[in-house]
Design an enzyme around this catalytic site. Sequence first.
Site, PDB file in Angstrom:
ATOM      1  N   ALA A  67       5.160   7.410   2.750  1.00 24.98           N
ATOM      2  CA  ALA A  67       6.139   7.056   3.782  1.00 24.98           C
ATOM      3  C   ALA A  67       7.509   7.650   3.430  1.00 24.98           C
ATOM      4  O   ALA A  67       8.197   8.227   4.292  1.00 24.98           O
ATOM      5  CB  ALA A  67       6.239   5.533   3.925  1.00 24.98           C
ATOM      6  N   ASN A 123      -0.933  12.508   9.646  1.00 26.13           N
ATOM      7  CA  ASN A 123      -1.389  11.196  10.144  1.00 26.13           C
ATOM      8  C   ASN A 123      -1.865  11.270  11.592  1.00 26.13           C
ATOM      9  O   ASN A 123      -2.308  10.269  12.147  1.00 26.13           O
ATOM     10  CB  ASN A 123      -0.289  10.131  10.008  1.00 26.13           C
ATOM     11  N   ASN A 127      13.092   6.145  -7.563  1.00 29.87           N
ATOM     12  CA  ASN A 127      11.670   5.806  -7.761  1.00 29.87           C
ATOM     13  C   ASN A 127      11.397   5.387  -9.186  1.00 29.87           C
ATOM     14  O   ASN A 127      12.037   5.844 -10.128  1.00 29.87           O
ATOM     15  CB  ASN A 127      10.758   6.988  -7.374  1.00 29.87           C
ATOM     16  N   ARG A 128      10.431   4.466  -9.311  1.00 32.87           N
ATOM     17  CA  ARG A 128      10.023   3.907 -10.603  1.00 32.87           C
ATOM     18  C   ARG A 128       9.291   4.977 -11.419  1.00 32.87           C
ATOM     19  O   ARG A 128       9.604   5.201 -12.581  1.00 32.87           O
ATOM     20  CB  ARG A 128       9.097   2.734 -10.257  1.00 32.87           C
ATOM     21  N   ALA A 183       8.930   6.976  -3.317  1.00 34.98           N
ATOM     22  CA  ALA A 183       8.632   8.418  -3.205  1.00 34.98           C
ATOM     23  C   ALA A 183       7.173   8.633  -2.826  1.00 34.98           C
ATOM     24  O   ALA A 183       6.611   9.697  -3.087  1.00 34.98           O
ATOM     25  CB  ALA A 183       8.963   9.116  -4.520  1.00 34.98           C
ATOM     26  N   GLY A 184       6.558   7.625  -2.202  1.00 36.85           N
ATOM     27  CA  GLY A 184       5.162   7.744  -1.759  1.00 36.85           C
ATOM     28  C   GLY A 184       5.089   8.451  -0.412  1.00 36.85           C
ATOM     29  O   GLY A 184       6.040   9.122   0.019  1.00 36.85           O
ATOM     30  N   ARG A 240       6.786  11.434  -9.806  1.00 43.13           N
ATOM     31  CA  ARG A 240       6.568  11.392  -8.355  1.00 43.13           C
ATOM     32  C   ARG A 240       7.894  11.559  -7.611  1.00 43.13           C
ATOM     33  O   ARG A 240       7.991  12.285  -6.619  1.00 43.13           O
ATOM     34  CB  ARG A 240       5.934  10.046  -7.994  1.00 43.13           C
ATOM     35  N   GLY A 276      10.542  -2.267  10.265  1.00 38.45           N
ATOM     36  CA  GLY A 276       9.457  -1.275  10.249  1.00 38.45           C
ATOM     37  C   GLY A 276       8.641  -1.240  11.534  1.00 38.45           C
ATOM     38  O   GLY A 276       7.873  -0.301  11.747  1.00 38.45           O
ATOM     39  N   LYS A 334      -5.039  11.112   4.452  1.00 39.01           N
ATOM     40  CA  LYS A 334      -3.888  11.849   4.988  1.00 39.01           C
ATOM     41  C   LYS A 334      -3.734  13.259   4.400  1.00 39.01           C
ATOM     42  O   LYS A 334      -3.221  14.150   5.061  1.00 39.01           O
ATOM     43  CB  LYS A 334      -2.596  11.049   4.768  1.00 39.01           C
TER      44      LYS A 334
END
Length: 282
Positions: free
Chosen positions: A134, A92, A154-155, A131-132, A159, A247, A71
């Site tokens: 998607a 994408n 986010n963990r 926070a990836g 990021r 989704g 991507k």
Amino acid sequence: MTDESLQDIVCCMGQPVAGNPTQFMMEHAFLAAGLDWRYLTLEVGPDELAAAVAGMRAMGFRGGNFTIPHKVAVIKHLNGLSEAAELMGAVNCIHRVDDGFEGENTDGKGFVQSLVEVTEPAEKRVVILGAGGAARAIAVELGLSGVAHITVVNRTVDRGQDLVDLLNDRVKVSAELAAWEGDYRVEEGTDIVINATSIGLGDAAARVPLDYATLSSGMVAADVIFNPPKTVFLNEAERRGCTILDGLGMLVNQGVISFKIWTGVDPDPAVMREALEEYLEL
Ligand code: NDP
């Protein structure tokens, strides 16, 4: 290459690509629209990406989808980017422009198209879990749609902060980071909560770490996970009276947008959702 000499072929490139629900969905949509087009699923490794895009160009493909791990890497092989794809730094979907391709990102647009069926995003307060790729696509499109505020949870703090900086500095939407430790408590006044993590993919029992008692009716809860579509997150949200969005809607709508970009024709979203449900044996 003239428009007449192009092949009515689009493809999806990724690695690995074991079975592709999008191919099944697109081929049903072509048939329903009376278009004699083909959608190919092609396994292409990172070292072959440049040659593969050159091949698409040489063979007159109309465009294609790119998935993990291409991507971001595909961008340097394109002639230009849409505003959203440029902001996200990820593509994408590509389509023909002159002798090359332009990149778009339809993931976030597909999400927003699903969302507007239940609520207007403008002026809403949003919590995005993750926070990836998607989450980034959804957050940028929600920012462009005029939401009032986005909290990114986010963990991995770096990021998450990177996405928050993009939202504040370039998309010009008010955004803040919440580091994810233990069960996240959703603040009162939140309108929309989105699970944009990979938690739940292929695992109907996987639990998103959230204090579910902080969800309430009046909120919209949306999940990016499409298989299985009824996640623990959505079940818990539904029990508390939230309006839920699975989704599958996002997957169908990103496909609807890609289809229109390639063919100029509006496909039938109901045919596409039915095809996905058949493929996923739902
Ligand atoms: P990425 O790998 O880019 O990002 C994954 C995100 O999930 C990261 O923020 C990661 O946090 C977080 N995460 C994963 N596991 C945990 C955990 N146990 N606890 C807390 N956070 C966690 O993936 P993508 O963003 O590309 O994809 C995410 C999901 O979205 C996938 O399941 C994909 O199938 C789905 N998707 C659905 C689409 C649709 O049309 N419905 C379209 C595109 C994607 P950290 O940064 O800390 O690692």
